[in-house]
Design a protein around this motif. Structure first.
Motif, short mmCIF file in Angstrom:
data_model
loop_
_atom_site.label_atom_id
_atom_site.label_comp_id
_atom_site.label_asym_id
_atom_site.label_seq_id
_atom_site.Cartn_x
_atom_site.Cartn_y
_atom_site.Cartn_z
N LYS A 89 9.37 24.11 -6.40
CA LYS A 89 9.13 24.09 -4.95
C LYS A 89 7.73 23.58 -4.65
O LYS A 89 7.54 22.78 -3.73
N LYS A 90 6.76 24.05 -5.42
CA LYS A 90 5.38 23.61 -5.20
C LYS A 90 5.25 22.11 -5.45
O LYS A 90 4.56 21.40 -4.72
N PHE A 91 5.95 21.65 -6.51
CA PHE A 91 5.88 20.23 -6.85
C PHE A 91 6.44 19.37 -5.71
O PHE A 91 5.78 18.44 -5.23
N PHE A 92 7.65 19.70 -5.25
CA PHE A 92 8.27 18.89 -4.20
C PHE A 92 7.53 19.02 -2.87
O PHE A 92 7.46 18.07 -2.09
N SER A 93 6.98 20.20 -2.66
CA SER A 93 6.22 20.41 -1.44
C SER A 93 4.96 19.53 -1.44
O SER A 93 4.63 18.87 -0.45
N GLY A 94 4.27 19.53 -2.59
CA GLY A 94 3.07 18.69 -2.73
C GLY A 94 3.40 17.21 -2.66
O GLY A 94 2.67 16.43 -2.02
N TYR A 95 4.52 16.86 -3.29
CA TYR A 95 4.99 15.47 -3.28
C TYR A 95 5.20 15.01 -1.83
O TYR A 95 4.76 13.92 -1.43
N ASN A 96 5.84 15.86 -1.04
CA ASN A 96 6.11 15.48 0.34
C ASN A 96 4.85 15.46 1.20
O ASN A 96 4.76 14.67 2.15
N THR A 97 3.89 16.30 0.87
CA THR A 97 2.61 16.24 1.59
C THR A 97 1.96 14.88 1.34
O THR A 97 1.42 14.25 2.25
N LEU A 98 2.03 14.42 0.08
CA LEU A 98 1.46 13.13 -0.27
C LEU A 98 2.18 12.00 0.46
O LEU A 98 1.54 11.10 1.04
N ILE A 99 3.52 12.05 0.47
CA ILE A 99 4.29 11.03 1.19
C ILE A 99 3.91 11.05 2.67
O ILE A 99 3.72 10.00 3.30
N GLY A 100 3.78 12.27 3.22
CA GLY A 100 3.40 12.39 4.63
C GLY A 100 2.07 11.73 4.91
O GLY A 100 1.91 11.03 5.91
N ALA A 101 1.12 11.92 3.99
CA ALA A 101 -0.21 11.33 4.18
C ALA A 101 -0.12 9.80 4.12
O ALA A 101 -0.74 9.10 4.94
#
Lengths: 143, 369
Positions: free
Chosen positions: A6-18
């Protein structure tokens, strides 16, 4: 294991969002409003000037998170939004909408990143206070 | 055979890169499967008789309202596994304000730290009711307004509906601290006066406005005149695009449909059907599904037989992995990866393809539309 994923995908999506924000797009739906839940005020201020001459520019439209302001005669702006008190990336657009008046400038999409924000002047209740950051902008002259 | 629309859709490179990134974002969100929006069809009763109603609700609905305690029990099941402060609960219907216990339910949600809101036709929203809802923690409200007086009353089937809805709009526009928007289901009649309506909304102080197109569901399925032609649909998109550029009102197209080069232009985010990924709904009979527009398609459980938290955690597979939608008109579509079969509520189970394709509407030839 599940939490790590969950942390991985959450961080991944934060990066995509940025990255999407930097490209001038957003990935989020209409944000939370604050009525009846914990909230905080996020403020961004700064000066908009010309890339080469550093001459300040008046009348540039600044939009962030559904709010709009214009730079004043000193090229200064201050824009704010209210949201859930946590980390946020707010897309900000700087746009010359008065055509050649004061020059003709390219639109700039960027973002204000609030990480571990420290809020001030909360009311010890739902409202946790405000946080402010400076973001000075240089626009390219298209003339 | 190559998708015939592909040649007519010209998406700039920067946007194509962003769309590809967004595809990955969607997949990640499906894996994360975080519940942050719950819709409750709290009643199927309605005080109007709208031509376009998607829920087939009745003025005297045969299905009784769900008791508040049953709904709150389901909410309490899911509460330990979610963050209530960032999970919005929205009451829909029918007409939610026909229930007299909304304030009690709202206050219970407020005490559990949920932000909550409702969607209303505005018929029963006066100063007194609004004050009572605000005291119960109402955070967000959406009012339906389907045109100016003549057209709104025509679509809503009630001679007084514009008067009451516009009163509600004016009331909310001057209310501090509430998040509020107006929605319109655009049809052929209202499209003709859309600019006039925009000016009226701006004059009332409305800040947010969402436009939907009517899709062939509920009563609207029997009235093709309500649906826009391809040309009219494009006209609506261009209107949204130009109004957004003006910046006088935050206008956007509704949540459904991949829109080709209009993506990123007519709403704040790219197309993403979040039903079953971030959104769950509890229907009036207890059915658990993705969003209330899906109605009785794709039921995932029922609060009277299942634990809501278990259903959210372990089901909704069809909405989390949408590869099964690559069939029918979607099978050869060049843009399938950005769309994955349109919104779940638009899926036609009989034909096994979407009942409405936005790309088709925007880019198909007139014969194809």
């Amino acid at each position: 294991m599940k939490q790590i994923k969950k942390k991985f995908f959450s961080g991944y999506n934060t990066l995509i969002g940025a990255i999407l924000t930097l490209l001038g797009f957003s990935q989020s739906c209409d944000p939370m409003a604050e009525y009846g839940v914990p909230s905080a005020r996020f403020i961004v201020n700064g000066t908009v000037s010309e890339d080469n001459t550093e001459q300040v520019i008046e009348g540039i439209r600044v939009t962030m998170h559904y709010d709009t302001v214009f730079t004043d005669e000193n090229g200064e702006y201050r824009i704010a939004t209210t949201d859930w008190p946590g980390d946020h990336i707010f897309a900000i657009r700087f746009e010359d909408i008065d055509s050649v008046q004061n020059g003709l400038f390219s639109t700039l999409d960027t973002s204000a990143v609030f990480t571990n924000p420290e809020f001030e002047n909360g009311d010890d209740s739902w409202y946790q206070g405000q946080v402010e950051q400076e973001l000075n902008i240089k626009l390219k002259n298209r003339e | 055979m190559r998708d015939p629309y592909a040649r007519r859709v010209h998406i700039p490179l920067k946007k194509r890169i962003a769309l590809n990134l967004h595809d990955r974002y969607r997949k990640n969100e499906a894996r994360l499967h975080r519940l942050n929006y719950i819709m409750w069809e709290c009643t199927r009763r309605c005080n109007l008789n709208c031509r376009h109603c998607g829920s087939d609700c009745q003025q005297d609905a045969a299905t009784p309202d769900m008791p508040a305690g049953d709904f709150l029990k389901a909410i309490d099941q899911v509460l330990p596994s979610i963050q209530p402060e960032t999970t919005t609960i929205v009451f829909t219907g029918g007409e939610p304000l026909l229930r007299n216990d909304l304030e009690q339910v709202g206050l219970e949600l407020y005490n559990r730290r949920f932000p909550w809101g409702l969607v209303t036709n505005g018929m029963l929203l006066d100063e007194k009711r609004l004050e009572s809802l605000l005291k119960a923690g109402l955070r967000t409200i959406t009012v339906s307004l389907d045109g100016l007086q003549k057209n709104h009353n025509w679509l809503r089937g009630h001679g007084n509906s514009f008067k009451t809805a516009s009163h509600a709009v004016k009331l909310l526009a001057r209310t501090e601290g509430i998040k509020f928007d107006v929605v319109i289901c655009v049809n052929r009649r209202s499209l003709e006066e859309i600019q006039e309506l925009r000016d009226w909304l701006i004059a009332q102080g409305v800040k947010k406005w969402r436009l939907f197109s009517i899709f062939p569901s509920g009563r609207a399925a029997d009235d093709p005149n309500l649906s826009l032609s391809g040309k009219e649909f494009r006209e609506m998109m261009e209107f949204i695009q130009s109004t957004r550029k003006e910046g006088l009102i935050d206008v956007k197209y509704g949540c459904e449909g991949f829109l080709g080069d209009f993506e990123g232009e007519v709403r704040d985010h790219f197309f993403f059907c979040r039903a079953g990924i971030n959104i769950a709904s509890i229907m009036v009979d207890g059915t658990i599904t993705g969003c209330t527009s899906i109605q009785d398609k794709f039921p995932q459980g029922n609060i009277y037989q299942d634990n809501f938290a278990d259903v959210w955690e372990n089901r909704f597979e069809k909405m989390r992995d949408r590869s099964w939608t690559k069939t029918g008109i979607c099978a050869e579509c060049d843009f399938y990866r950005h769309c994955e079969g349109n919104g779940t509520h638009l899926w036609d189970e009989k034909e096994n393809e979407p009942a409405f394709c936005h790309l088709h509407k925007l880019y198909g030839s007139e014969e194809e539309k």
